[in-house]
Design a protein around this motif. Structure first.
Motif, PDB file in Angstrom:
ATOM      1  N   SER A  96      26.735  51.373   4.951  1.00 28.80           N
ATOM      2  CA  SER A  96      25.796  51.454   3.757  1.00 28.80           C
ATOM      3  C   SER A  96      26.464  50.957   2.497  1.00 28.80           C
ATOM      4  O   SER A  96      27.688  50.664   2.612  1.00 28.80           O
ATOM      5  CB  SER A  96      25.269  52.792   3.544  1.00 28.80           C
ATOM      6  OG  SER A  96      26.273  53.629   2.754  1.00 28.80           O
ATOM      7  N   SER A  97      25.837  50.735   1.329  1.00 30.45           N
ATOM      8  CA  SER A  97      26.629  50.297   0.060  1.00 30.45           C
ATOM      9  C   SER A  97      27.046  51.507  -0.510  1.00 30.45           C
ATOM     10  O   SER A  97      27.620  51.523  -1.817  1.00 30.45           O
ATOM     11  CB  SER A  97      25.604  49.529  -0.555  1.00 30.45           C
ATOM     12  OG  SER A  97      24.485  49.975  -0.950  1.00 30.45           O
ATOM     13  N   HIS A  98      26.848  52.708  -0.013  1.00 25.38           N
ATOM     14  CA  HIS A  98      27.153  54.027  -0.908  1.00 25.38           C
ATOM     15  C   HIS A  98      28.864  54.041  -0.865  1.00 25.38           C
ATOM     16  O   HIS A  98      29.530  53.424  -0.139  1.00 25.38           O
ATOM     17  CB  HIS A  98      26.530  55.234  -0.489  1.00 25.38           C
ATOM     18  CG  HIS A  98      25.079  55.179  -0.264  1.00 25.38           C
ATOM     19  ND1 HIS A  98      24.032  54.358  -1.059  1.00 25.38           N
ATOM     20  CD2 HIS A  98      24.269  55.625   0.620  1.00 25.38           C
ATOM     21  CE1 HIS A  98      22.802  54.551  -0.800  1.00 25.38           C
ATOM     22  NE2 HIS A  98      23.074  55.320   0.245  1.00 25.38           N
ATOM     23  N   ASP A 142      21.651  63.045  -5.631  1.00 24.19           N
ATOM     24  CA  ASP A 142      22.796  62.262  -6.210  1.00 24.19           C
ATOM     25  C   ASP A 142      24.055  62.359  -5.264  1.00 24.19           C
ATOM     26  O   ASP A 142      24.733  61.097  -5.510  1.00 24.19           O
ATOM     27  CB  ASP A 142      23.083  63.144  -7.335  1.00 24.19           C
ATOM     28  CG  ASP A 142      21.943  63.175  -8.511  1.00 24.19           C
ATOM     29  OD1 ASP A 142      21.432  62.043  -8.951  1.00 24.19           O
ATOM     30  OD2 ASP A 142      21.304  64.170  -8.843  1.00 24.19           O
ATOM     31  N   LEU A 168      19.866  59.404  -0.860  1.00 24.68           N
ATOM     32  CA  LEU A 168      20.209  58.876  -2.098  1.00 24.68           C
ATOM     33  C   LEU A 168      19.321  58.095  -2.868  1.00 24.68           C
ATOM     34  O   LEU A 168      19.358  57.859  -4.130  1.00 24.68           O
ATOM     35  CB  LEU A 168      21.471  58.279  -1.926  1.00 24.68           C
ATOM     36  CG  LEU A 168      22.831  58.910  -1.451  1.00 24.68           C
ATOM     37  CD1 LEU A 168      24.133  58.246  -1.479  1.00 24.68           C
ATOM     38  CD2 LEU A 168      22.966  60.490  -2.337  1.00 24.68           C
ATOM     39  N   GLU A 169      18.218  57.246  -2.289  1.00 17.82           N
ATOM     40  CA  GLU A 169      17.353  56.442  -2.703  1.00 17.82           C
ATOM     41  C   GLU A 169      16.159  57.430  -2.988  1.00 17.82           C
ATOM     42  O   GLU A 169      15.094  57.045  -3.636  1.00 17.82           O
ATOM     43  CB  GLU A 169      16.949  55.587  -1.888  1.00 17.82           C
ATOM     44  CG  GLU A 169      18.156  54.374  -1.521  1.00 17.82           C
ATOM     45  CD  GLU A 169      18.711  53.881  -2.596  1.00 17.82           C
ATOM     46  OE1 GLU A 169      17.886  53.636  -3.991  1.00 17.82           O
ATOM     47  OE2 GLU A 169      20.155  53.598  -2.761  1.00 17.82           O
ATOM     48  N   ASP A 175      20.347  59.757   4.752  1.00 23.10           N
ATOM     49  CA  ASP A 175      20.432  58.941   3.487  1.00 23.10           C
ATOM     50  C   ASP A 175      19.172  59.206   2.370  1.00 23.10           C
ATOM     51  O   ASP A 175      18.159  58.664   2.728  1.00 23.10           O
ATOM     52  CB  ASP A 175      20.524  57.469   3.824  1.00 23.10           C
ATOM     53  CG  ASP A 175      20.857  56.679   2.489  1.00 23.10           C
ATOM     54  OD1 ASP A 175      20.972  57.334   1.590  1.00 23.10           O
ATOM     55  OD2 ASP A 175      21.164  55.635   2.788  1.00 23.10           O
ATOM     56  N   THR A 184      28.338  55.400 -12.300  1.00 21.57           N
ATOM     57  CA  THR A 184      28.324  56.994 -12.017  1.00 21.57           C
ATOM     58  C   THR A 184      28.038  58.001 -13.274  1.00 21.57           C
ATOM     59  O   THR A 184      28.762  57.483 -14.232  1.00 21.57           O
ATOM     60  CB  THR A 184      29.639  57.352 -11.385  1.00 21.57           C
ATOM     61  OG1 THR A 184      29.852  56.565 -10.347  1.00 21.57           O
ATOM     62  CG2 THR A 184      29.577  58.751 -11.027  1.00 21.57           C
ATOM     63  N   HIS A 231      27.982  59.360  -2.707  1.00 21.00           N
ATOM     64  CA  HIS A 231      27.302  59.145  -3.920  1.00 21.00           C
ATOM     65  C   HIS A 231      26.907  57.649  -3.845  1.00 21.00           C
ATOM     66  O   HIS A 231      27.436  56.812  -3.207  1.00 21.00           O
ATOM     67  CB  HIS A 231      27.678  59.464  -5.085  1.00 21.00           C
ATOM     68  CG  HIS A 231      29.207  58.894  -5.889  1.00 21.00           C
ATOM     69  ND1 HIS A 231      29.260  57.757  -6.654  1.00 21.00           N
ATOM     70  CD2 HIS A 231      30.309  59.294  -5.226  1.00 21.00           C
ATOM     71  CE1 HIS A 231      30.345  57.680  -6.929  1.00 21.00           C
ATOM     72  NE2 HIS A 231      31.098  58.213  -6.217  1.00 21.00           N
ATOM     73  N   ALA A 232      26.009  57.156  -5.010  1.00 25.61           N
ATOM     74  CA  ALA A 232      25.186  55.827  -4.340  1.00 25.61           C
ATOM     75  C   ALA A 232      26.087  54.771  -5.049  1.00 25.61           C
ATOM     76  O   ALA A 232      26.169  53.682  -4.406  1.00 25.61           O
ATOM     77  CB  ALA A 232      23.825  55.749  -5.336  1.00 25.61           C
ATOM     78  N   ASP A 233      26.711  54.751  -6.366  1.00 30.98           N
ATOM     79  CA  ASP A 233      27.095  53.744  -6.928  1.00 30.98           C
ATOM     80  C   ASP A 233      28.460  53.876  -7.695  1.00 30.98           C
ATOM     81  O   ASP A 233      28.798  54.915  -8.435  1.00 30.98           O
ATOM     82  CB  ASP A 233      26.187  53.357  -8.189  1.00 30.98           C
ATOM     83  CG  ASP A 233      26.358  51.944  -8.545  1.00 30.98           C
ATOM     84  OD1 ASP A 233      27.557  51.691  -8.891  1.00 30.98           O
ATOM     85  OD2 ASP A 233      25.374  51.413  -8.892  1.00 30.98           O
TER      86      ASP A 233
END
Length: 298
Positions: A151-153, A140, A135-136, A133, A278, A272-274
């Motif tokens: 995860s919250s991804h 991207d 992404l933090e 992970d 996006t 991707h994260a959010d």
């Protein structure tokens, strides 16, 4: 070497656990990593790492500096995407982390068309065999196969990979073709050099699932090296069809023990994260590769 690069290498060294691993993970010479840390320590006039024979651990000053260093990396990533301030503008730097084999066989030949479509965007491809992970930490998008940790991804299923046991026609001509899973024990086989479910060669035999403990004469950290040694007529490998699909299609590699193949497929995810925020550059990549890969056999 500029200060930002030194800070980036410092963070890589922290994440990797030692200088050699950081160099290997980011395709740098070990001396480059050592010199970057030394220059940074000289600039700050503190020691950042305790250097052990197998691992490097942060000093108290190093732990304090790590927080500031990560803030710098995040700030630089934000600065590089300032061109995205307009909602429809696809610009800046897009960082993608994926398996080396997927990058080479599924992304590379499609990438020029993507870049032509978005001339204000540049793409940085990072490779690693297993999902981590990141992404933090400025990445991207990640594209990886297998079971993902909770995860919250956001994870979009691109397709499903089938793992195929195969060898070259010449190898089979010389050494014979295995007729049942246990025959693999008499052959030269090759596998991955790290703990992975990909190393478990399982089959359905007599209505039972059988894992064959193949004797691997050599192992590799990169799937392309496994492909290369199979194409060189040296032995049997087990690789994903998104990797060797063209080799199977043109007859360079021959699938083995297909009648014993388990009906299991491994999902390939684009992560991707959010979902809510996006950015245009991420959305452009998602839309482009979803369309291009939707027609792939795997």
């Amino acid at each position: 070497m500029d200060l930002y690069t030194q800070i980036q290498i410092f963070v890589w060294a922290v994440d990797s656990g030692n200088f050699s691993a950081a160099a290997r993970d980011h395709d740098l010479a070990p001396s480059t990593v050592s010199k970057a840390i030394a220059h940074l320590e000289k600039r700050l006039n503190v020691r950042l790492f305790y250097r052990g024979p197998h691992a490097h651990t942060l000093t108290e000053e190093g732990r304090s500096y790590e927080h500031t260093a990560r803030d710098v990396i995040r700030a630089m990533a934000a600065a590089e995407t300032v061109g995205e301030s307009l909602p429809q503008q696809v610009a800046g730097v897009l960082r993608v982390h994926t398996m080396a084999t997927f990058a080479k066989h599924q992304i590379l030949h499609r990438l020029p068309a993507f870049l032509d479509q978005y001339p204000e965007l540049s793409v940085e491809i990072q490779v690693g065999a297993q999902y981590v992970d990141l992404l933090e930490k400025g990445v991207d998008i990640a594209i990886h196969s297998g079971v993902l940790p909770d995860s919250s991804h956001v994870a979009y299923r691109l397709g499903e990979a089938e793992w195929i046991v195969c060898a070259s026609p010449r190898y089979l001509e010389i050494h014979g073709t295995p007729r049942e899973p246990s025959d693999l024990l008499k052959h030269r086989c090759f596998n991955f050099a790290f703990a992975s479910p990909w190393n478990s060669w399982s089959f359905r035999h007599n209505d039972e699932i059988v894992a064959v403990p193949v004797k691997c004469r050599a192992s590799f950290t990169q799937g392309d090296l496994l492909r290369d040694i199979a194409l060189a007529d040296e032995g049997i490998v087990r690789l994903a069809n998104f990797h060797i699909g063209n080799d199977i299609a043109d007859g360079s590699l021959v699938p083995l023990l297909t009648e014993f193949q388990l009906p299991l497929r491994e999902p390939v995810f684009l992560i991707h994260a959010d979902r809510k925020h996006t950015s245009p550059r991420i959305k452009a990549f998602l839309d482009f590769f979803r369309e291009k890969l939707s027609g792939a056999v795997w």
